[in-house]
Design an enzyme around this catalytic site. Structure first.
Site, PDB file in Angstrom:
ATOM      1  N   ASP A 484      -9.039   9.298  10.660  1.00  0.00           N
ATOM      2  CA  ASP A 484      -8.124  10.407  10.538  1.00  0.00           C
ATOM      3  C   ASP A 484      -8.828  11.600  10.148  1.00  0.00           C
ATOM      4  OD1 ASP A 484      -8.612   9.535   7.867  1.00  0.00           O
ATOM      5  OD2 ASP A 484      -6.817   8.663   7.699  1.00  0.00           O
TER       6      ASP A 484
HETATM    7  C1  BGC Z   1     -10.948  11.147   4.431  1.00  0.00           C
HETATM    8  C2  BGC Z   1     -10.669   9.819   4.944  1.00  0.00           C
HETATM    9  C3  BGC Z   1      -9.105   9.586   4.658  1.00  0.00           C
HETATM   10  C4  BGC Z   1      -8.278  10.662   4.619  1.00  0.00           C
HETATM   11  C5  BGC Z   1      -6.800  10.351   4.185  1.00  0.00           C
HETATM   12  C6  BGC Z   1      -9.851  12.202   4.511  1.00  0.00           C
HETATM   13  O1  BGC Z   1     -10.398  13.385   3.855  1.00  0.00           O
HETATM   14  O2  BGC Z   1     -12.177  11.672   4.834  1.00  0.00           O
HETATM   15  O3  BGC Z   1     -11.392   8.910   4.974  1.00  0.00           O
HETATM   16  O4  BGC Z   1      -8.622   8.471   5.313  1.00  0.00           O
HETATM   17  O5  BGC Z   1      -8.790  11.806   3.832  1.00  0.00           O
HETATM   18  O6  BGC Z   1      -6.518  10.854   3.015  1.00  0.00           O
HETATM   19  C1  NOJ Z   2      -9.885   5.829   4.788  1.00  0.00           C
HETATM   20  C2  NOJ Z   2      -8.292   5.514   5.120  1.00  0.00           C
HETATM   21  O1  NOJ Z   2      -7.681   4.911   4.219  1.00  0.00           O
HETATM   22  C3  NOJ Z   2      -8.092   4.807   6.450  1.00  0.00           C
HETATM   23  O2  NOJ Z   2      -6.883   4.995   6.625  1.00  0.00           O
HETATM   24  C4  NOJ Z   2      -8.873   5.554   7.501  1.00  0.00           C
HETATM   25  O3  NOJ Z   2      -8.719   4.824   8.561  1.00  0.00           O
HETATM   26  C5  NOJ Z   2     -10.205   5.691   7.116  1.00  0.00           C
HETATM   27  N1  NOJ Z   2     -10.501   6.254   5.840  1.00  0.00           N
HETATM   28  C6  NOJ Z   2     -11.091   6.431   8.570  1.00  0.00           C
HETATM   29  O4  NOJ Z   2     -10.784   7.742   8.459  1.00  0.00           O
END
Ligand code: BGC
Ligand code: NOJ
Length: 816
Positions: A484
């Site tokens: 994401d």
């Molecule tokens: C993080 C991700 C996370 C996302 C959702 C981002 O800032 O790098 O790992 O899944 O936030 O809150």
């Molecule tokens: C952490 C999030 O919880 C997950 O939904 C996502 O897929 C990964 N980060 C990778 O960005």
């Protein structure tokens, strides 16, 4: 360097110093009441929802770290200390913390006084029970003063740490006997209160924080403790707390045991008060207190907890030549899977419990590592998750556990979300053989009038991908996919815009996201997950629908080779300008890990598999695990978004994202390369990193989301432990792919892919009512290939144990 050791017989990690490189925590509770507890007793409790029903307060990112907890203070003739060292931090003569399955035992000793505190949350009980055993080992009589301490949170954690103009005037308590009740807003709109009790007479109490601590003091030097007394204060606004005070005398060798309960109670509206209409009805609280008011009852509760975990961990148990593998599979990885199942990404020492409820993709993946433990709870969760899905197959990205409603602030349109549900429902059926879940009536958008069968949910999930393809025939990336931080429709150039929710206005007219940006990852996930949907349709006798779905999968595979194969690996995406991402043609970010594993496991192309695995080893492999992409982004790419905001080597920008390492471990095992699979597995498995805890920093018994990658100056440093899909996926990788004990629609498959040096291993697996005792022999020292299989002495064709339904059965598998 290590800071403790594993005690496998007791299923504990024993921490030998309070000065761990980061607070090392444990989780208490598996149902409604949860506590986080660090090795110095920091942490907090909540009921079901860490945001909406927070019971005690915690200070994230505090200076010093880990402030807020359940603290016991001792004033032994002027020497002030805590059994868990913090917050007073008086040097102890002895210290130990044992984190076990659902309990934590902290022991401190000072000047001949030993204090052992055991914390746990019993099953079917909304409270944390704490037993304090004080023993005078000094050789002569001792009189000292003793305080408990908990600070109440005013229920809504977000409001509690922001809305002070109101909150400083709402706090209310009630005190009766040795019980302190927290009843803020109970008179008004809340039907719940909390309490803190002790099973003994007290010499006083405090309920007002400023009286107990002193406005200009801290947790480390509360005024009451310094003065050796208490104020019998009544909180009225400000910050209500609960502190019991006792003066204790112990003869030489004598012990005293106190049992405390920190509980939560919900009351029916018409029973909230006593006859006077003001005093809170304490019936339920008193019954809870009664349940654990003696050391005997406490011991019985602990025993029950042990039995509970014996049973859960008896479902899958292995004995391999590697102790560390056994430790991970039999104890800690399964334990972490329970925690991630319960809490998704909501509350850890890196997740504040405020920002994120239950994630759609997260919870679906968490089920993969948990479903064998308590399939009924997995089923219930699947239905909760599916109920937040939208009729077109799209999904709310998150929902709040208390309300079970989709979280509108975050919204939807994450392109991978629906696919994970096909995978998790399939995993549930494969585990249980319970096909009836497909008939369950499940609402769309939490609206009962829109309920349709679970099969319908899977169908719209599958076709949500098919109906949203881009110019090359690859799935549209939409807001983002699994990663994401790849935000192809953001083009954000203004500080403060959340990459997770911001969409550039130029895409508004197109429906909120680019109709050009495509995700190769989602394509690969589709070809990996899709066959499960086809398998389900075939099982239901829907051959035509199965054929139609299979045709979509085949088409996607072709598109992947035609438009997403980069020569040595699969590309990552096409961005909103139609440019390649994750290609040798790019200046940075030429290769990404995410699509590769699923593409390999979809058997897209044999030659591609070989080349891809070689490229991963060459470009992504490091001594601490596989980095997410390479080369790391060294500048901000407005067309890519958040990924390029992290310095190289951290998080999604070339960090070692342990979650997706598991996909490669699975793919290596799938491709028959057990040695490589095991190499990648052992690089990130926490027990294998215990020796480098000083570098690694986070708990050596659980996975973290990320280890800093080779581009980072802190290469090898872990972060964001506990709540990560890494737990479930590594459980799948080691148990189902490397050890190869894999539930399938037709029964239990045993098809290991192990290091060639292993002579074999044994496993016990309870599966659909039967217990299988599996012995795998590897006389020829191969990595993969089942030469023969017998069940109860009879030869079986292939490697699937037929579903025997009950009894105990011996399974022998010979590789060669
Ligand atoms: C993080 C991700 C996370 C996302 C959702 C981002 O800032 O790098 O790992 O899944 O936030 O809150
Ligand atoms: C952490 C999030 O919880 C997950 O939904 C996502 O897929 C990964 N980060 C990778 O960005």
């Amino acid at each position: 360097m290590k800071f403790g050791h594993f005690d496998d017989a007791n299923r504990e990690y024993v921490i030998e110093t309070p000065r761990t490189p980061y607070p090392w925590i444990n989780y208490l509770g598996t149902q409604g009441f949860f506590s986080l507890i660090s090795n110095t007793a920091g942490g907090y409790s909540f009921y079901k929802d860490a945001r909406l029903r927070r019971i005690t307060r915690y200070r994230y990112n505090n200076v010093p770290i880990d402030m807020g907890g359940r603290y016991f203070y001792i004033n032994d003739n002027g020497t002030i200390w805590n059994p868990g060292w913090s917050p007073v931090k008086t040097e102890l003569d002895a210290y130990e913390c044992r984190h076990g399955m659902g309990y934590t035992i902290i022991t401190g000793k000072k000047n001949g006084l030993k204090a052992q505190v055991t914390f746990f949350v019993p099953q079917d009980y909304d409270g944390e029970v704490q037993q304090v055993v004080l023993t005078n080992e000094s050789g002569s009589d001792k009189t000292f003063k003793f305080w408990s301490f908990a600070e109440w949170c005013l229920w809504d954690a977000q409001d509690d740490c922001t809305n002070f103009q109101r909150n400083f005037s709402t706090g209310r308590v009630e005190i009766k006997d040795s019980v302190i009740y927290h009843k803020t807003e109970y008179r008004d709109r809340r039907n719940h209160y909390a309490f803190y009790s002790v099973n003994d007479k007290i010499d006083g109490y405090d309920t007002d924080r400023d009286t107990f601590i002193g406005l200009y003091n801290g947790f480390h030097n509360p005024q009451a403790v310094l003065d050796g007394k208490c104020g019998n204060s009544l909180a009225d606004g400000w910050s209500p707390i609960a502190s019991h005070f006792k003066e204790i005398t112990l003869k030489a060798g004598e012990s005293k045991t106190l049992v405390f309960v920190l509980g939560y109670v919900e009351m029916p509206v018409d029973k909230k008060f006593e006859a006077d209409g003001k005093t809170i009805n304490k019936e339920k609280a008193l019954a809870m207190i009664e349940k654990y008011n003696t050391p005997e009852k406490f011991a019985a509760g602990m025993k029950e907890l042990r039995t509970y975990w014996d049973k859960l961990l008896g479902i899958l148990n292995v004995n391999t030549p590697e102790d560390k593998v056994n430790r991970m599979v039999n104890i800690w990885n399964q334990y972490q899977c329970m925690v991630t199942f319960n809490l998704s990404r909501s509350a850890s020492y890196f997740e504040s419990g405020i920002g994120r409820g239950m994630g759609f993709r997260d919870s679906n993946q968490d089920i993969l590592g948990f479903v064998h433990q308590i399939p009924d709870r997995a089923r219930e969760r699947l239905i909760d998750i599916a109920s937040t899905q939208l009729e077109d197959g799209g999904c709310y990205h998150q929902y709040q556990p208390l309300t079970k409603k989709g979280n509108a602030d975050i919204g939807g349109d994450f392109s991978d979300d629906p696919l994970w549900m096909i995978l998790s429902v399939s995993a549930y059926i494969k585990e249980t053989g319970d096909w009836s879940i497909l008939d369950a009536k499940v609402p769309y958008d939490n609206d009962e009038s829109k309920a349709k069968s679970m099969l319908d949910h899977l169908t719209v999930s599958f076709y949500h991908i098919v109906n949203n393809l881009g110019p090359h025939g690859l799935p549209l990336a939409m807001r983002a996919d699994w990663n994401d931080c790849i935000n192809l429709s953001c083009f954000s150039d203004t500080p403060g815009e959340s990459f997770q929710t911001y969409t550039n206005p130029k895409f508004k007219a197109e429906g909120g996201y680019s109709k050009v940006a495509e995700s190769v990852f989602v394509a690969a996930l589709f070809t990996y997950v899709g066959p499960n949907f086809v398998g389900i349709l075939n099982h239901l006798g829907k051959a035509d629908e199965a054929k139609k779905a299979q045709a979509e999968i085949d088409k996607m595979k072709k598109v992947m080779m035609d438009s997403a194969w980069d020569g040595n690996w699969f590309m990552r995406a096409y961005d909103a300008n139609g440019q390649k991402m994750g290609s040798k043609e790019c200046e940075e970010g030429q290769i990404f890990i995410e699509p590769q594993g699923f593409a390999i496991m979809s058997d897209i192309d044999k030659d591609a598999t070989k080349k891809t695995l070689a490229a991963i080893d060459e470009r992504l492999n490091t001594k601490h695990g596989l980095v997410l992409n390479n080369p790391a982004f060294s500048k901000y790419y407005v067309e890519y978004g958040e990924i390029s905001t992290y310095p190289g080597g951290y998080k999604e920008n070339a960090g070692i994202f342990t979650h997706n390492n598991a996909w490669i471990i699975c793919a290596e095992a799938y491709a028959g390369r057990g040695d490589k699979a095991f190499e990648y597995y052992s690089k990130i498995a926490p027990a294998f990193n215990e020796e480098i805890s000083d570098l690694h920093k986070t708990e050596p018994y659980v996975y973290g989301q990320m280890i800093a990658g080779k581009d980072a100056s802190r290469f090898g440093e872990g972060k964001n432990s506990w709540l990560t899909g890494t737990a479930a996926w590594n459980m799948v990788a080691i148990s189902q792919y490397i050890l190869g004990v894999q539930p399938d629609f037709d029964g239990l498959r045993v098809d290991p892919s192990i290091p060639h040096a292993w002579d074999g291993f044994t496993a016990t697996r309870q599966f659909r009512g039967a217990t299988y005792r599996i012995t795998v022999k590897n006389p020829d020292h191969v990595c993969k290939g089942v030469k023969s299989m017998t069940v109860d002495g009879k030869a079986v064709d292939g490697c699937i144990i037929p579903d025997l339904g009950s009894g105990e059965h011996q399974v022998e598998v010979v590789l060669g």
